[in-house]
Design an enzyme around this catalytic site. Structure first.
Site, PDB file in Angstrom:
ATOM      1  CB  CYS A 127      16.617 102.680 122.051  1.00 22.41           C
ATOM      2  SG  CYS A 127      16.089 104.193 121.741  1.00 22.41           S
TER       3      CYS A 127
ATOM      4  CB  CYS B  38      21.815 104.010 118.666  1.00 27.93           C
ATOM      5  SG  CYS B  38      20.431 104.233 117.793  1.00 27.93           S
TER       6      CYS B  38
ATOM      7  N   GLY C 240      19.241 106.869 122.970  1.00 29.10           N
ATOM      8  CA  GLY C 240      19.113 108.487 123.104  1.00 29.10           C
ATOM      9  C   GLY C 240      20.167 108.994 124.202  1.00 29.10           C
TER      10      GLY C 240
ATOM     11  CG  HIS D  91      12.538 101.469 118.019  1.00 29.91           C
ATOM     12  ND1 HIS D  91      12.960 100.800 119.034  1.00 29.91           N
ATOM     13  CD2 HIS D  91      13.397 102.817 118.559  1.00 29.91           C
ATOM     14  CE1 HIS D  91      13.854 101.276 119.979  1.00 29.91           C
ATOM     15  NE2 HIS D  91      14.145 102.413 119.455  1.00 29.91           N
TER      16      HIS D  91
END
Length: 407
Positions: free
Chosen positions: A101, A392, A394, A362
């Site tokens: 991300c 954040c 993954g 996103h």
């Protein structure tokens, strides 16, 4: 004003400056404006805009890094194709990067570091994702080493993202009501910003062809189509949990699955001035950190203090924050942990002033670059100077970047 804030507001010839930051609209996967458009086509458009809008000779672009998460082979060939089709010369190299991300921010950071080290003078950090074409079982390996899986934290990297959200909510006592309140605010802020055309300066309208029985029609994709007006905490309370029967994460308080691209053109200040390029902002620093994979969403709560420590800045030095809303649970936790107020209605809050990924979307590889375009747009509109973007990641990480507005 702290000494550290004063220092980053100074202008030096060896600064890494932002010449252009643009994004496509973000559209709903499999349903939205880009549902029939391949990612390299969206990327081609934003790459081309970065140099045509600034009247830069594309032969002066010395490197391109593109964040991309889901495609086979890391999207490397598709990104190269996009750059060539965008009119960037064959002689300009390109690479893709996958830090999930944060890939878009990682791409921008890599270009900035290449400029700082003297390797290049001008480059593009970008991000793209088509979750229409990339998301799902096809993006997953067919298995993993049993020996590696014997390590519990290694195995935790495979926990579905929705379950990591439930873990954050459970570990830190974040109620369903609080999550729905946070999510509703995201929708309300984004809807108000969209109605006021506030996103318009950061969005590149892209004409695409949508498949239809009559052979398809051309139309312009120019708005984020996941933004919904009229969402309230009460309306979200009616939705069923998506990952656990007794859970609190659902479709309305999690980020949308989306398609989109963004690109940031960076240069050494002395070179930008010499070429007469517009300077809209400055890259100050970016840092990534690791956190336990089972609660990966806490990443920004650790990445933001890390990058501030590296720059000597305090939380009070930051005018506003763009924190990616992978899930309301984790974004809310990060705000609470860092002491960032998040309950303000209206468009002048401290975090995600014009809404976030819950409302806007996103597209994984795109988000890190998209946040920079949005942050610079907000900073110009609100006459702010210093902002932080964060997300954040993954498998248990967080990343944060510090930027200065010079518009």
């Amino acid at each position: 004003m702290s000494a550290a804030r004063s220092k980053i507001l100074e202008k030096h010839d060896d600064d890494v400056v932002i010449v252009s930051a643009i994004r496509s609209a973000l559209t709903k996967s499999k349903k939205g404006g880009f549902k029939d458009t391949r990612p390299e086509e969206i990327l081609m458009n934003v790459l081309k805009h970065t140099y045509t809008s600034t009247k830069l000779d594309p032969a002066l672009i010395e490197d391109v890094v593109v964040g991309n998460v889901l495609p086979p082979s890391g999207g490397a060939s598709a990104a190269r194709m996009a750059a060539i089709a965008a009119g960037i010369p064959i002689a300009t190299p390109i690479t893709t990067v996958n830090r999930q991300c944060s890939s878009g921010l990682t791409a921008v950071s890599q270009i900035a570091n290449s400029i700082k080290s003297g390797q290049i003078d001008i480059g593009i950090g970008a991000g793209v994702e088509s979750m229409t074409f990339g998301y799902g079982a096809g993006a997953m390996p067919d298995g993993y080493s049993e020996l590696v899986l014997e390590n519990q934290e290694a195995e935790d990297c495979l926990i579905p993202m929705g379950i990591t959200s439930e873990n954050v909510a459970a570990d830190y006592n974040i109620s369903r009501e609080a999550q729905d309140t946070f999510a509703a605010l995201s929708f309300q802020k984004a809807a108000a910003a969209q109605k006021a055309n506030l996103f318009e300066p950061e969005i590149l309208p892209i004409r695409v062809k949508q498949v239809s029985p009559d052979g398809g029609k051309q139309f312009l994709v120019e708005h984020d189509d996941g933004v919904r007006d009229g969402v309230t905490a009460e309306s979200l309370a009616k939705l069923k949990p998506a990952f656990k029967k007794d859970g609190s994460t659902h479709a309305g308080n999690a980020s949308q699955v989306s398609d989109g691209a963004a690109a940031v053109l960076l240069a050494r200040r002395s070179v930008a001035k010499k070429l007469g390029l517009p300077i809209v902002g400055k890259f100050v620093a970016a840092q990534a950190v690791g956190v336990p994979p089972r609660i990966m969403g806490v990443g920004p709560a650790f990445a933001i203090p890390h990058v501030l420590k590296k720059t000597g800045l305090q939380m009070s030095d930051i005018d506003f924050f763009e924190i990616n809303e992978a899930f309301a649970s984790q974004a809310l936790f990060c705000c609470e942990q860092l002491g960032i107020p998040w309950k303000e209605a209206g468009l002048n809050g401290k975090v995600n002033r014009w809404g976030g990924a819950i409302a806007i979307g996103h597209p994984l590889g795109c988000t890190g670059a998209r946040q920079i375009a949005t942050g610079l747009n907000i900073a110009k509109h609100d006459n702010e100077k210093v902002f932080v973007t964060s997300m954040c990641i993954g498998s248990g990480m967080g990343m944060a970047g510090v930027f200065v507005n010079e518009q």
